[in-house]
Design an enzyme around this catalytic site. Structure first.
Site, PDB file in Angstrom:
ATOM      1  N   LEU A 101     -25.781  36.555  51.849  1.00 11.67           N
ATOM      2  CA  LEU A 101     -26.212  35.208  51.493  1.00 11.67           C
ATOM      3  C   LEU A 101     -26.054  34.299  52.698  1.00 11.67           C
ATOM      4  O   LEU A 101     -25.126  34.465  53.502  1.00 11.67           O
ATOM      5  CB  LEU A 101     -25.367  34.667  50.326  1.00 11.67           C
ATOM      6  CG  LEU A 101     -25.435  35.432  49.002  1.00 11.67           C
ATOM      7  CD1 LEU A 101     -24.558  34.754  47.957  1.00 11.67           C
ATOM      8  CD2 LEU A 101     -26.867  35.557  48.500  1.00 11.67           C
ATOM      9  N   ASP A 102     -26.955  33.324  52.822  1.00 18.19           N
ATOM     10  CA  ASP A 102     -26.867  32.349  53.908  1.00 18.19           C
ATOM     11  C   ASP A 102     -25.549  31.581  53.851  1.00 18.19           C
ATOM     12  O   ASP A 102     -24.903  31.496  52.805  1.00 18.19           O
ATOM     13  CB  ASP A 102     -28.026  31.347  53.819  1.00 18.19           C
ATOM     14  CG  ASP A 102     -29.376  31.966  54.111  1.00 18.19           C
ATOM     15  OD1 ASP A 102     -29.407  33.060  54.707  1.00 18.19           O
ATOM     16  OD2 ASP A 102     -30.391  31.358  53.731  1.00 18.19           O
ATOM     17  N   PHE A 103     -25.185  30.995  54.964  1.00 21.40           N
ATOM     18  CA  PHE A 103     -23.963  30.201  55.087  1.00 21.40           C
ATOM     19  C   PHE A 103     -23.869  29.148  53.975  1.00 21.40           C
ATOM     20  O   PHE A 103     -22.823  28.965  53.350  1.00 21.40           O
ATOM     21  CB  PHE A 103     -23.957  29.522  56.467  1.00 21.40           C
ATOM     22  CG  PHE A 103     -22.775  28.631  56.726  1.00 21.40           C
ATOM     23  CD1 PHE A 103     -21.564  29.150  57.145  1.00 21.40           C
ATOM     24  CD2 PHE A 103     -22.884  27.251  56.575  1.00 21.40           C
ATOM     25  CE1 PHE A 103     -20.476  28.329  57.399  1.00 21.40           C
ATOM     26  CE2 PHE A 103     -21.810  26.417  56.825  1.00 21.40           C
ATOM     27  CZ  PHE A 103     -20.600  26.966  57.242  1.00 21.40           C
ATOM     28  N   ARG A 138     -36.273  29.605  50.173  1.00 20.57           N
ATOM     29  CA  ARG A 138     -36.372  28.335  50.892  1.00 20.57           C
ATOM     30  C   ARG A 138     -37.758  28.144  51.506  1.00 20.57           C
ATOM     31  O   ARG A 138     -38.364  27.064  51.405  1.00 20.57           O
ATOM     32  CB  ARG A 138     -35.287  28.282  51.970  1.00 20.57           C
ATOM     33  CG  ARG A 138     -33.876  28.353  51.406  1.00 20.57           C
ATOM     34  CD  ARG A 138     -32.848  28.676  52.482  1.00 20.57           C
ATOM     35  NE  ARG A 138     -32.769  27.601  53.480  1.00 20.57           N
ATOM     36  CZ  ARG A 138     -32.043  27.693  54.592  1.00 20.57           C
ATOM     37  NH1 ARG A 138     -31.366  28.806  54.854  1.00 20.57           N
ATOM     38  NH2 ARG A 138     -32.012  26.690  55.437  1.00 20.57           N
TER      39      ARG A 138
END
Length: 285
Positions: free
Chosen positions: A131-133, A227
């Protein structure tokens, strides 16, 4: 020493054909070929070309022989599920999943390495979904190579807050390409016909004034897919400054991997897990 053990109920031309029938990858089988001590037939070290007969016992070494060099760090972990094969944790936003140049000493993988160090002395980090930051939610870690190789078809449902009102189910089918400069990944992705296939299924959950709570399911699962896709239809996620604009309602990209479902490859049971929405989501809904 730990093993994954199988008793043969049929004849097989070779260990190779049995492993393929069990769904193991060519990469994993190639790994086994490098060390015949990882494959035992009736307690005898064997090659993957060895035949298997009714009643034979096949054992595959599942322990780690080389400890991962990942730097451990001490962080509180929200453990959602754990057995001898998998550890599933709820990652908060603002924490990298794996070490990066800017988050080398503090990240989820390092925290998991510390947590498992007393249970698995030679633990090697194997993250099944990154998962992204900024993104929070469920992350799966496999505890050994076989567990990593056997886990298939994990269904993930993401919840997000996006700008504008989405009042119907949408299928976004647009290929995504990574922007590179001199061969270096520039982090940002774009919609491009020369990119890789990507499909996002969007379902509205609740509509507010000028923003919506939605849930998303992915086909192909490209980096930044939700996104990029939501931004491409004029509904960027709240807090997403890379594909949208600064938003004073939330301090990070409003995205969470809320639910996962998979068939456990070793106990053959359906595992369904869900986490609460983060507090900043709850404030906005």
């Amino acid at each position: 020493m730990k093993y994954q053990t199988y008793q043969m109920h049929n004849d097989f031309k070779s260990v190779y054909y049995f492993l393929k029938d069990e769904g193991y990858s060519e990469r994993f089988i190639s790994f086994l070929r490098k060390d015949e001590n990882r494959v035992l037939v009736n307690c005898v070290p064997s090659r993957t070309t060895a035949p298997l007969h009714l009643g034979d016992i096949l054992e595959i070494v599942t322990d780690n022989t080389t400890k991962s060099g990942i730097m451990q760090c001490i962080l509180g972990l929200d453990v959602v599920y754990e057995d001898e094969y998998y550890l599933i944790v709820n990652k908060p936003s603002g924490l990298a999943t794996i070490p990066t140049k800017s988050h080398y000493t503090e990240n989820l993988a390092g925290a998991v390495a510390y947590y498992l160090s007393s249970k698995i002395p030679n633990y090697t980090s194997r993250v099944m979904n990154r998962l992204d930051f900024d993104t929070s939610g469920l992350v799966i870690f496999a505890k050994n190579l076989i567990a990593c190789n056997k886990l298939k078809n994990v269904e993930k449902i993401y919840y997000a807050l996006c700008k504008g009102e989405i009042n119907k189910t949408i299928e976004i089918n647009k290929p995504i390409e990574t922007i590179t400069q001199n061969g270096i990944n520039q982090r940002k992705r774009v919609i491009s016909q020369s990119g890789k296939d990507a499909i996002t299924y969007v379902t509205p959950v609740k509509i507010f004034e000028n923003y919506s709570l939605i849930k998303c399911q992915l086909k192909f699962g490209r980096t930044h897919q939700i996104r990029v896709h939501l931004s491409s239809i004029g509904h960027p996620l709240l807090g997403d400054t890379l594909y949208g604009t600064v938003d004073n309602r939330i301090t990070h990209t409003a995205l969470v991997c809320k639910e996962i479902t998979f068939t456990h490859p070793f106990i053959n049971e359906k595992i369904s897990l869900s986490v609460d929405l983060p507090n900043d989501f709850k404030t906005l809904i």
